[in-house]
Design an enzyme around this catalytic site. Structure first.
Site, mmCIF file in Angstrom:
data_model
loop_
_atom_site.group_PDB
_atom_site.id
_atom_site.type_symbol
_atom_site.label_atom_id
_atom_site.label_comp_id
_atom_site.label_asym_id
_atom_site.label_seq_id
_atom_site.Cartn_x
_atom_site.Cartn_y
_atom_site.Cartn_z
ATOM 1 N N MET A 7 -10.921 -15.534 10.808
ATOM 2 C CA MET A 7 -10.343 -14.880 12.081
ATOM 3 C C MET A 7 -9.235 -15.095 12.571
ATOM 4 S SD MET A 7 -12.420 -11.876 14.161
ATOM 5 C CE MET A 7 -13.053 -12.872 15.665
ATOM 6 N N HIS A 8 -8.747 -14.715 12.585
ATOM 7 C CA HIS A 8 -7.006 -15.885 13.492
ATOM 8 C C HIS A 8 -6.177 -14.325 13.562
ATOM 9 C CE1 HIS A 8 -5.396 -15.241 9.356
ATOM 10 N NE2 HIS A 8 -4.382 -15.712 9.891
ATOM 11 N N ARG A 9 -5.853 -12.990 13.248
ATOM 12 C CA ARG A 9 -4.876 -12.228 13.005
ATOM 13 C C ARG A 9 -4.849 -11.756 14.386
ATOM 14 N NH1 ARG A 9 -2.641 -11.010 8.642
ATOM 15 N NH2 ARG A 9 -3.257 -12.278 6.644
#
Length: 365
Positions: A209-211
């Site tokens: 998860m990075h957005r």
């Protein structure tokens, strides 16, 4: 001798460029050179990283990693223009949808250098995503379009592209995936920091998860983390945590339970070592949607849209949105599909790069 530049802007780009470079090793009449713009600064970009991908370090490394979108794009354009004027490539190949994809394609075309776009035609329909703008601008000026799925061709034709310039070649990410699955022998995984934990817990899920849309908003991030902690009560989660996610969790005071095991960012192959055997993958990545589809691993995508609809249609991937309730429900449904065979998708066979070079050589001749 024809000179071809392969442009990569970030680590995921290098995974797309790697199989194209490997396929060029035995070609006659072509000098293939990698250009790394350094769009995402990464202290782990060591020789080991490139050995992991079975490629040498790029001949050209710009190191343009800082600033706003405009500052970064402008810096890459200035540096790449100088490089093109000195090296005079006959063709520039760009991949994906990062800022360097746009910057280098625009720069090349203004110097009258043809551009080929790998992963052309992908569309999410979400103009709030910087990647969507990059995709559309790059496709608006490219000479050759290499698509991964039928939707890419349909989108390009709808936008007025000449059918003779569009080539369905398959997916270079899958080329890289299959190449590295075959290289995960016992001698390779013996030193992986995650190996003992994987063996100890047995059954697990994997996540990335990075957005910004998921981690930069406190309410959204709290809801996602709460859902993940709930899932981890029954299924431990392994999470190589992105620096941005780690920073925002600390900023908002949000934390995972002890059943969510975090790691620093892992190499491509060590991540593959983990997720290929997961019961489910939970992600907001684009590439993992495709890679999990190719290996038949159920995937829950924490986004409201996707530019890779074939992964949804084949039933291995599902869009969960960003609400905790939906993530819980879709993860429960996805776990029922664990162990199903991987679907067959045209061109996702490990040979997309070879088909790309066939077209490029015809074009260059």
């Amino acid at each position: 001798m024809k000179k071809v530049f392969l442009v990569a802007g970030a680590r995921p780009n290098l995974m797309k460029v790697a199989p194209i470079f490997r396929a060029a090793r035995d070609l006659e009449g072509v000098e293939c050179q990698m250009v790394y713009t350094g769009q995402h600064y990464d202290r782990q970009m060591s020789q080991v990283f490139f050995e992991d991908l079975d490629i040498p370090k790029p001949k050209f490394n710009m190191g343009k990693s800082t600033g706003t979108h405009a500052e970064q794009t402008g810096a890459i354009m200035i540096a790449f223009e100088k490089m093109c004027m000195e090296e005079k490539p006959d063709l520039v190949v760009v991949v994906g949808d990062v800022n360097s994809t746009l910057a280098c394609s625009v720069t090349a075309r203004k110097l009258h250098i043809p551009v080929a776009h790998v992963e052309a035609g992908l569309r999410s329909g979400d103009m709030d995503m910087p990647e969507e703008i990059n995709r559309m601008v790059t496709d608006s000026i490219s000479n050759l379009f290499f698509t991964t799925e039928d939707h890419g061709r349909e989108n390009l034709l709808r936008e007025g592209k000449d059918a003779d310039t569009i080539f369905h070649v398959g997916n270079v990410m899958i080329d890289n995936l299959f190449h590295n699955v075959d290289r995960l022998g016992p001698e390779v995984v013996a030193d992986y920091q995650s190996r003992e934990l994987k063996e100890k817990i047995g059954r697990y899920g994997f996540m990335t998860m990075h957005r910004p849309s998921n981690v930069d908003n406190r309410e959204v991030l709290e809801g996602i983390v709460e859902a993940l902690n709930k899932i981890a009560e029954d299924l431990p989660l392994l999470f190589p945590i992105h620096p941005r996610t780690e920073k925002m969790m600390a900023h908002f005071g949000v934390s995972f339970s002890e059943n969510v095991h975090t790691f620093p960012p892992l190499s491509f192959r060590e991540s593959l070592f983990l997720w290929k055997d997961a019961q489910v993958v939970i992600t907001d990545s684009g590439g993992l949607q495709e890679e999990t589809t190719a290996l038949g691993v159920p995937c829950v995508t924490v986004r409201k849209n996707t530019e890779r609809p074939v992964t949804i249609e084949k039933g291995t991937n599902v869009l969960a949105g960003i609400s905790g309730e939906n993530i819980l429900r879709e993860t429960e449904n996805a776990l029922k599909k664990t162990g199903n065979p991987a679907p067959k998708i045209d061109g996702w066979d490990g040979h997309a790069s070879e088909r790309i070079w066939k077209v490029l050589l015809d074009f260059l001749s």
